[in-house]
Design an enzyme around this catalytic site. Structure first.
Site, PDB file in Angstrom:
ATOM      1  N   ASP A 184      -6.932  -8.094   4.452  1.00  0.00           N
ATOM      2  CA  ASP A 184      -5.965  -8.893   3.527  1.00  0.00           C
ATOM      3  C   ASP A 184      -5.567 -10.159   4.230  1.00  0.00           C
ATOM      4  O   ASP A 184      -4.810 -10.965   3.777  1.00  0.00           O
ATOM      5  CB  ASP A 184      -5.105  -7.959   3.019  1.00  0.00           C
ATOM      6  CG  ASP A 184      -5.219  -6.950   2.273  1.00  0.00           C
ATOM      7  OD1 ASP A 184      -6.395  -6.865   1.761  1.00  0.00           O
ATOM      8  OD2 ASP A 184      -4.605  -5.803   1.893  1.00  0.00           O
ATOM      9  N   SER A 243       0.764  -1.338  -0.061  1.00  0.00           N
ATOM     10  CA  SER A 243       0.013   0.140   0.167  1.00  0.00           C
ATOM     11  C   SER A 243       0.940   1.314   0.035  1.00  0.00           C
ATOM     12  O   SER A 243       0.612   2.211  -0.587  1.00  0.00           O
ATOM     13  CB  SER A 243      -0.954   0.037   1.233  1.00  0.00           C
ATOM     14  OG  SER A 243      -1.779  -1.063   1.402  1.00  0.00           O
ATOM     15  N   ARG A 256     -13.002 -14.263  -1.876  1.00  0.00           N
ATOM     16  CA  ARG A 256     -11.946 -15.005  -0.834  1.00  0.00           C
ATOM     17  C   ARG A 256     -12.868 -15.694  -0.050  1.00  0.00           C
ATOM     18  O   ARG A 256     -12.318 -16.645   0.554  1.00  0.00           O
ATOM     19  CB  ARG A 256     -11.273 -13.868  -0.324  1.00  0.00           C
ATOM     20  CG  ARG A 256      -9.920 -13.355  -1.197  1.00  0.00           C
ATOM     21  CD  ARG A 256      -8.911 -12.426  -0.603  1.00  0.00           C
ATOM     22  NE  ARG A 256      -7.943 -12.253  -1.511  1.00  0.00           N
ATOM     23  CZ  ARG A 256      -7.201 -11.196  -1.400  1.00  0.00           C
ATOM     24  NH1 ARG A 256      -7.243 -10.286  -0.212  1.00  0.00           N
ATOM     25  NH2 ARG A 256      -6.267 -10.797  -2.052  1.00  0.00           N
TER      26      ARG A 256
HETATM   27  C1  S3P Z   1      -5.811  -1.450   0.046  1.00  0.00           C
HETATM   28  C2  S3P Z   1      -6.966  -1.273   0.394  1.00  0.00           C
HETATM   29  C3  S3P Z   1      -7.772  -2.451   0.815  1.00  0.00           C
HETATM   30  C4  S3P Z   1      -6.927  -3.766   0.892  1.00  0.00           C
HETATM   31  C5  S3P Z   1      -5.889  -3.591  -0.440  1.00  0.00           C
HETATM   32  C6  S3P Z   1      -5.120  -2.416  -0.447  1.00  0.00           C
HETATM   33  C7  S3P Z   1      -5.036  -0.054  -0.177  1.00  0.00           C
HETATM   34  O1  S3P Z   1      -8.761  -2.489  -0.066  1.00  0.00           O
HETATM   35  O2  S3P Z   1      -7.820  -4.920   0.723  1.00  0.00           O
HETATM   36  O3  S3P Z   1      -5.109  -4.820  -0.837  1.00  0.00           O
HETATM   37  O4  S3P Z   1      -3.757   0.223  -0.337  1.00  0.00           O
HETATM   38  O5  S3P Z   1      -5.842   1.160  -0.147  1.00  0.00           O
HETATM   39  P1  S3P Z   1     -10.211  -1.759   0.008  1.00  0.00           P
HETATM   40  O6  S3P Z   1      -9.990  -0.424   0.011  1.00  0.00           O
HETATM   41  O7  S3P Z   1     -10.973  -2.211  -1.225  1.00  0.00           O
HETATM   42  O8  S3P Z   1     -10.631  -2.391   1.247  1.00  0.00           O
END
Ligand code: S3P
Length: 462
Positions: A320, A23, A351
């Site tokens: 995640d 992220s 999932r």
């Molecule tokens: C992320 C937010 C999450 C996560 C993804 C990465 C991010 O998704 O599941 O792997 O970097 O902002 P969502 O915002 O759809 O919950």
């Protein structure tokens, strides 16, 4: 199609250093590319997803000099030079590969540009809903068009002048929050996002690192438009979502002690530690700060795990990690409940369904619900052939399950692992081979499978 074969684990290594946070790596190249000047990014995650974000910024005028590569020739230290917040129209559609983060965050950035941009994705990304970003961006004055009701990729972002808004998120999503904040950054007013539950706040922290103020008041996050970012070097901490696989392996092994080095410990991401402690692991960490992100070493002491309930506001914090926590549940005594997690159905694959199918194939009783599942753990897992469903976290979670199964577990379709964890197989080998220096690792003390009667009488998931 590549596959991974896993046998019972031989030992737990004494320490592992996982690659940089996904992220933060995405956001680092996006925001650095919007600054005027050069930002040196260290410990960048050179996964396919993050490289899509980097290529997208390069296609729109940012420059990148690779300063260091990993063993596979992929960039881990780079100097990104941006030319300010007005980007150049890309010559071709932007390929976001498998990356929802690239497509959703870029939508927020592109909504304010004076050109239209088309973004494409692979088969999995092309099934994922982009309506969740199209809706708030439409309220701000931008138009995002795509395929079908869910506005799936390929999508086109028609950029232009935007208005500030206050937007209440219909779902707890850091990607949608970030898209709205990034679009709001390009308005002349104050844009606020109200979250149903706190989601990862890397956008807020990294914008602050670049001198752009974002304020939080309870569940509301606000940004004032017109703030200019300033280039500033940063070091990306290790990804706790990648460390999670090894954390569970160590936590489920009585007598194990594993140190995860320099892991991101942002409190919006550390839910896995709380869950594993509830399940019976002993965990200690030492937190320090750099570039606004807490980080440190985490020490996991393994033991017999017990069932727990995972739900409510905790879900965005472990979203995640739920596939690997489901594997932990299969190894734990009692029945674990995962609820309030229907967002899992719109990830790289569904999932909930993927985890339930694979656990059942390994002999674990699982009941599936629309928003989660109930997993009865504690019996010996059976090695078998499983698919990843093209989803990196399913592939890695079931490679860990294979370490605890009788016989051989084969995971098929594992190329997807490179979207988040290049080097996973090398680290997995540390668990499968005899230690090179036996004194420095935990010998495996076999887990004793719980008897069915014992398991049923000890179901206390509260
Ligand atoms: C992320 C937010 C999450 C996560 C993804 C990465 C991010 O998704 O599941 O792997 O970097 O902002 P969502 O915002 O759809 O919950």
């Amino acid at each position: 199609m590549s596959q991974i074969k896993v046998r019972k684990l031989k030992h737990i290594p004494s320490e592992i250093t996982v690659p940089g946070d996904k992220s933060i790596s995405h956001r680092s190249v996006m925001f650095a590319g919007l600054c005027e000047g050069t930002t040196v990014i260290e410990n960048f995650l050179p996964s396919e997803d993050c490289l899509c974000s980097l290529s997208a910024m390069q296609a729109m005028g940012a420059e990148c000099e690779v300063l260091e590569t990993d063993g596979r020739g992929k960039p881990v230290k780079l100097a990104v030079t941006g030319h300010g917040m007005k980007l150049k129209a890309p010559a071709a559609p932007i390929d976001c590969g498998n990356s929802g983060t690239t497509m959703r965050l870029m939508s927020g950035i592109l909504a304010a540009q004076r050109f239209n941009t088309t973004m494409t994705g692979d088969e999995s990304l092309s099934r994922r809903p982009m309506k969740r970003v199209a809706d708030p961006l439409a309220l701000m004055g931008a138009k995002v068009t795509g395929q079908g009701d869910k506005i799936c990729a390929p999508i086109t972002v028609h950029g232009g002048d935007l208005n500030a808004i206050t937007y209440t998120l219909p779902m707890a999503s850091a990607q949608v929050k970030s898209a709205v904040l990034l679009a709001g950054w390009n308005t002349q007013g104050k844009t606020s996002v109200v979250e149903p539950a706190v989601t990862r706040d890397h956008t807020e922290r990294l914008l602050a690192h670049f001198g752009v103020k974002v304020v939080r008041d309870g569940n509301t996050v606000s940004i004032y438009g017109g703030q200019k970012p300033e280039a500033k070097d940063l070091y990306v901490p290790g990804d706790i979502s990648s460390a999670a696989f090894w954390m569970v392996a160590a936590a489920a092994t009585p007598g194990a002690q594993l140190i995860l080095k320099d892991v991101g410990l942002n409190p919006t991401r550390t839910g896995i530690l709380n869950v594993l402690v509830r399940m019976g692991a002993q965990i200690s960490d030492n937190v320090n700060y750099a570039e606004g992100e807490p980080r440190g070493n985490v020490v996991i002491h393994g033991g017999e795990l017990n069932a727990t309930v995972i739900g409510g506001d905790e879900i965005p914090n472990v979203i995640d990690e739920l596939p690997i926590l489901a594997v932990a549940a299969a190894l734990a005594r009692g029945t674990t409940i995962i609820k309030d997690a229907k967002e899992l159905r719109v990830k790289e694959t569904d999932r909930i369904s993927a985890v339930a199918q694979n656990l059942r194939l390994m002999g674990v009783p699982v009941q599936e619900f629309e928003d989660g599942m109930e997993i009865t753990g504690g019996m010996e897992l059976t090695g078998t052939t499983l698919t990843s469903y093209g989803d990196h976290r399913i592939a890695m979670a079931f490679a860990i399950a294979g370490l605890y199964a009788e016989g051989v577990t084969t995971i098929e379709d594992t190329e997807c692992i490179s979207t988040s964890y290049p080097g996973f197989e090398r680290d997995l080998a540390l668990f499968l081979n005899e230690p090179r220096f036996p004194d420095e690792s935990t010998p495996v003390i076999n887990r004793v499978p719980h008897e069915v009667g014992e398991r049923l009488s000890s179901q206390d998931p509260s």
